[in-house]
Design an enzyme around this catalytic site. Structure first.
Site, PDB file in Angstrom:
ATOM      1  N   SER A  98      -7.191   4.336   9.803  1.00  0.00           N
ATOM      2  CA  SER A  98      -7.982   4.330   8.580  1.00  0.00           C
ATOM      3  C   SER A  98      -7.320   3.438   7.511  1.00  0.00           C
ATOM      4  CB  SER A  98      -8.099   5.784   8.088  1.00  0.00           C
ATOM      5  OG  SER A  98      -8.559   5.844   6.780  1.00  0.00           O
TER       6      SER A  98
ATOM      7  N   LYS B 177      -8.479  -0.865   6.339  1.00  0.00           N
ATOM      8  CA  LYS B 177      -8.778  -1.349   4.979  1.00  0.00           C
ATOM      9  C   LYS B 177      -7.808  -2.458   4.574  1.00  0.00           C
ATOM     10  CE  LYS B 177      -8.882   3.003   3.957  1.00  0.00           C
ATOM     11  NZ  LYS B 177      -9.131   4.403   3.735  1.00  0.00           N
TER      12      LYS B 177
ATOM     13  N   HIS C 165       0.839  -1.196   0.000  1.00  0.00           N
ATOM     14  CA  HIS C 165       0.000   0.000   0.000  1.00  0.00           C
ATOM     15  C   HIS C 165       0.875   1.247   0.000  1.00  0.00           C
ATOM     16  CE1 HIS C 165      -3.433   2.572   0.910  1.00  0.00           C
ATOM     17  NE2 HIS C 165      -2.629   3.218   1.730  1.00  0.00           N
TER      18      HIS C 165
ATOM     19  N   ARG D 136     -14.141  13.313   8.529  1.00  0.00           N
ATOM     20  CA  ARG D 136     -12.869  13.988   8.858  1.00  0.00           C
ATOM     21  C   ARG D 136     -12.478  14.972   7.760  1.00  0.00           C
ATOM     22  NH1 ARG D 136      -9.334   9.230   8.859  1.00  0.00           N
ATOM     23  NH2 ARG D 136      -7.657  10.733   9.023  1.00  0.00           N
TER      24      ARG D 136
ATOM     25  N   ASP E  87     -14.802   3.190   8.549  1.00  0.00           N
ATOM     26  CA  ASP E  87     -13.751   4.096   8.064  1.00  0.00           C
ATOM     27  C   ASP E  87     -14.280   4.973   6.936  1.00  0.00           C
ATOM     28  OD1 ASP E  87     -11.033   5.151   7.601  1.00  0.00           O
ATOM     29  OD2 ASP E  87     -11.330   4.130   5.693  1.00  0.00           O
TER      30      ASP E  87
HETATM   31  N1  URA Z   1      -5.750   7.650   3.428  1.00  0.00           N
HETATM   32  C1  URA Z   1      -6.687   6.948   4.089  1.00  0.00           C
HETATM   33  O1  URA Z   1      -7.130   5.907   3.616  1.00  0.00           O
HETATM   34  N2  URA Z   1      -7.109   7.418   5.266  1.00  0.00           N
HETATM   35  C2  URA Z   1      -6.645   8.557   5.836  1.00  0.00           C
HETATM   36  O2  URA Z   1      -7.059   8.901   6.911  1.00  0.00           O
HETATM   37  C3  URA Z   1      -5.667   9.275   5.125  1.00  0.00           C
HETATM   38  C4  URA Z   1      -5.241   8.795   3.930  1.00  0.00           C
END
Ligand code: URA
Length: 433
Positions: free
Chosen positions: A183, A187, A82, A168, A161
């Site tokens: 966050s 995922k 990632h 956010r 999320d």
């Molecule tokens: N990318 C994400 O998936 N979440 C965040 O909070 C910031 C960047």
């Protein structure tokens, strides 16, 4: 339990318990807790932080808020990669086939992009016929057969999320390290891989502008992954200028394919080998980083990595004629040079402005319903440290019109030219395990 007490506790710097975190995440996902209370809690976390235990509990609660992908029918140790995101970041297209060529299964679920250029699956769709909407069975079959498949994200992964990130975004609480770490990791953990390699970007074009914050984010994510049973490694890499020379969609695929054919585009090749080496060591294919790096280098140079790319494209319906002749990828009708106004050394290239210039050309989406134009984009002719003479091109814009003024203005804003040659920037700052 009352939400107001949880907010007050965090506002006063207290440590939230597992029950309190679960109460909040479950209640907010179901819609029982209103946005205004969730916003207040996010702001309290923004100022008071969360310790590693709270962050791991928040991450787990977000994973538990939805489905998790079961990859157990894929043979072998699955490693996911990632990136926290950057301009010109086409490393995934190199890494997937490269790691697959070493026998490591890569089962990648990816999203569409809302930003300067498309996301991973948008870029793959620049290849005629490429299908990301494959069934779960095809996805698993392809990974078992070819070691690589990429599919659009299906299922309801970490819905807490999704809701919280959107909140956010509009309440100025995105750039909190525990919230970003939770966050991203929620995922990744829901996506079912056995181990994770994170490419944490640092610099002007990254979420985290300085090394200290990037390192704190990387440490937090590695700790979450390891605590929740997935071995995790983070590589902190430079994003003070775009990666490689191409920014867009089709042109990024073309550049990634060139690296897979052994071309030495140095930052792309080096970062791909670094991340690939960590992935293959985590998968247990090689016993040391050094061996992994050398073996993967061989696969870039002997055509195996490129063959894996070709096989992957063919398996997902992509036109292999395009892969064999990359000039057949979509291309915009106008190539416009943006020239340097003075002579000197390139001192800085604001990656975010280059990204915005690409978006103005049509390479990205401003809203989720926008159409991406695969053929437009930007080719950088000069990077940091290069000398440029007045009148020489800094970039080539690939555009649908002959005078894309907004993009040209952004390019001039992005480049800074000085008399002194700047110090060379490192590509890789640190590896955190
Ligand atoms: N990318 C994400 O998936 N979440 C965040 O909070 C910031 C960047």
């Amino acid at each position: 339990m009352r939400m107001v007490d949880i907010i007050e506790k965090k506002r006063n710097g207290g440590q939230l318990t597992e029950k309190e975190i679960q109460f909040f995440v479950e209640g907010y996902t179901k819609g029982d807790i209103p946005d205004y209370q969730a916003s207040a809690l996010m702001m309290a976390v923004y100022f008071q932080g969360m310790d590693p235990e709270e962050t791991a509990l928040l991450t787990q609660a977000m994973v538990d808020s939805g489905e998790t992908i079961d990859l157990s029918s894929i043979k072998g140790h699955k490693v996911d990669k990632h990136s926290t995101g950057g301009v010109g970041d086409k490393i995934s297209f190199i890494i997937g086939p490269l790691v697959a060529s070493a026998g490591v299964p890569v089962a990648k679920m990816s999203g569409r992009g809302l930003g300067h250029t498309g996301g991973t699956i948008d870029k793959l769709e620049a290849i005629k016929g490429f299908n990301v909407e494959i069934t779960k069975e095809e996805f698993i079959d392809n990974v078992n057969k070819n070691k690589l498949a990429v599919a659009g994200q299906t299922g309801n992964l970490a819905p807490a999320d999704k809701k919280l990130y959107a909140l956010r975004d509009v309440t100025a609480t995105v750039d909190s390290i525990p919230l970003i770490a939770g966050s991203i990791m929620s995922k990744k953990l829901a996506s079912g891989a056995d181990s994770i390699v994170l490419d944490v970007k640092t610099g002007s074009g990254a979420f985290m502008k300085n090394l200290e914050d990037s390192e704190a984010l990387a440490r937090e994510m590695v700790q979450i992954g390891n605590n929740l049973g997935k071995q995790t490694v983070a590589v902190i890499s430079d994003m003070n200028q775009p990666l490689g020379f191409e920014v867009g969609n089709a042109n990024e695929i073309r550049e990634a394919a060139a690296v897979l054919q052994g071309e030495n585009i140095s930052d792309l090749r080096e970062l791909s080998l670094e991340i690939g080496a960590h992935m293959t060591v985590l998968a247990g294919v090689y016993s040391s980083y050094e061996t992994a790096y050398t073996e993967l280098e061989k696969n870039l140079d002997n055509g195996r990595a490129f063959d894996a790319f070709r096989t992957f494209v063919q398996a997902q319906g992509g036109d292999t004629e395009v892969i064999d002749n990359l000039e057949k990828l979509p291309k915009a009708p106008f190539d416009i040079e943006i020239k340097a106004e003075k002579s000197g050394y390139i001192n800085a290239i604001d990656a975010a402005s280059i990204g915005v210039a690409a978006m103005y050309l049509g390479a990205g989406r401003a809203t989720k319903d926008d159409q991406i134009d695969y053929g437009v984009g930007i080719t950088l002719r000069k990077k940091i440290g290069d000398y440029v003479k007045a009148g020489e091109p800094l970039v080539i814009l690939h555009a649908n019109e002959d005078n894309p003024e907004d993009s040209a203005a952004k390019i001039n804003e992005a480049y800074s030219i000085t008399d002194e040659q700047p110090d060379k920037l490192p590509l890789i700052y640190k590896v955190i395990k």
